[in-house]
Design an enzyme around this catalytic site. Structure first.
Site, PDB file in Angstrom:
ATOM      1  N   THR A  27       0.878  -1.176   0.000  1.00 26.05           N
ATOM      2  CA  THR A  27       0.000   0.000   0.000  1.00 26.05           C
ATOM      3  C   THR A  27       0.912   1.222   0.000  1.00 26.05           C
ATOM      4  O   THR A  27       2.120   1.105   0.208  1.00 26.05           O
ATOM      5  CB  THR A  27      -0.880   0.056   1.264  1.00 26.05           C
ATOM      6  N   ALA A  56       3.307  -1.118   4.956  1.00 25.94           N
ATOM      7  CA  ALA A  56       2.611   0.029   5.550  1.00 25.94           C
ATOM      8  C   ALA A  56       3.583   1.210   5.555  1.00 25.94           C
ATOM      9  O   ALA A  56       4.608   1.160   6.244  1.00 25.94           O
ATOM     10  CB  ALA A  56       2.193  -0.309   6.968  1.00 25.94           C
ATOM     11  N   VAL A  82       7.366  -2.338   7.360  1.00 23.94           N
ATOM     12  CA  VAL A  82       7.331  -0.871   7.415  1.00 23.94           C
ATOM     13  C   VAL A  82       7.997  -0.301   6.158  1.00 23.94           C
ATOM     14  O   VAL A  82       9.141  -0.632   5.833  1.00 23.94           O
ATOM     15  CB  VAL A  82       8.042  -0.350   8.689  1.00 23.94           C
ATOM     16  N   LYS A  83       7.228   0.543   5.472  1.00 25.74           N
ATOM     17  CA  LYS A  83       7.704   1.111   4.209  1.00 25.74           C
ATOM     18  C   LYS A  83       8.271   2.503   4.476  1.00 25.74           C
ATOM     19  O   LYS A  83       7.592   3.363   5.065  1.00 25.74           O
ATOM     20  CB  LYS A  83       6.519   1.195   3.257  1.00 25.74           C
ATOM     21  N   LEU A  84       9.500   2.708   4.046  1.00 22.17           N
ATOM     22  CA  LEU A  84      10.211   3.966   4.300  1.00 22.17           C
ATOM     23  C   LEU A  84      10.746   4.508   2.987  1.00 22.17           C
ATOM     24  O   LEU A  84      11.164   3.722   2.125  1.00 22.17           O
ATOM     25  CB  LEU A  84      11.426   3.709   5.205  1.00 22.17           C
TER      26      LEU A  84
END
Ligand code: E4P
Length: 214
Positions: A27, A56, A82-84
């Site tokens: 996402t 996310a 965790v998307k960074l």
């Protein structure tokens, strides 16, 4: 090769999951905003539908805030990644979260050195955006090939997640090069099993059967 769906739409996720070949979901803030739903609630709904990795994305842009937001997002479910962003702050946050045992997906990667750096920081996934590279007259699949070569040269375990896939040819190119994962919009996934000769052939087999056996 793993296949993720690139959407925050629950119906699309259910339909792709029903095909039996879905490994995860990505996402981003734009995709969740398009659904007009609560950000955290939608992430938790997706995690309940799909057992594989669910990316996310954090909204913070400074490393300290990214780290605390990333730790919060990781509490949503065990399959959150965790998307960074692939920035210097993102790199620091990637290192800190990876050291904590939290998986990261380093997004908005547009050149091979970003991919090398995030792998050194312990990223689980790197997301080169091939469609957006093509949009500005670059060569998105060449970017995947460069990252593949660099990771193989040094045995770097970060998985290459080909993102911003716009059409089936992108998918074929990525599979030929050896991308570990592709994240694909549902409309494009639906094209993967289509061929006019399959339809024509099936029609003929059924017509011949009906003629001979009733
Ligand atoms: C990946 O994680 C991104 O959400 C996505 O692939 C971006 O695709 P777009 O360039 O079509 O927006």
């Amino acid at each position: 090769m793993d296949l993720y769906i690139d959407t925050a739409n629950l119906d699309e996720i259910r339909q792709a999951s029903d095909m039996g070949v879905l490994d995860g979901v990505t996402t981003n803030p734009s995709l969740i905003a398009k659904e007009g739903v609560d950000y955290g609630k939608r992430l938790s709904e997706i995690c309940e539908l799909v057992p594989g990795p669910v990316s996310a994305e954090v909204i913070a842009t400074e490393s300290d805030k990214m780290i605390s937001e990333g730790r919060e997002r990781a509490k949503i479910a065990g399959n959150i990644v965790v998307k960074l962003p692939s920035t210097v702050d993102g790199l620091r946050a990637c290192k800190a979260l990876s050291d904590d045992g939290i998986k990261t997906n380093m997004t908005l990667c547009f050149q091979p050195l970003q991919a090398l750096m995030v792998a050194k920081a312990g990223a689980f996934l790197v997301s080169p955006f091939i469609g957006r590279v093509d949009d500005i007259s670059g060569d998105g699949t060449e970017l995947i090939a460069q990252i593949r070569q660099i990771y193989d040269n040094y045995g770097l375990p970060t998985k290459i997640l080909a993102a911003s896939i716009r059409h089936p040819k992108h998918m074929v190119d990525c599979a030929m090069i050896g991308a570990d994962v592709a994240t694909v919009p549902f409309d494009v996934i639906k094209m993967f099993m289509k061929h006019p000769l399959t339809d024509v052939g099936l029609e003929k087999f059924l017509a011949d059967y009906k003629k001979a056996f009733g």
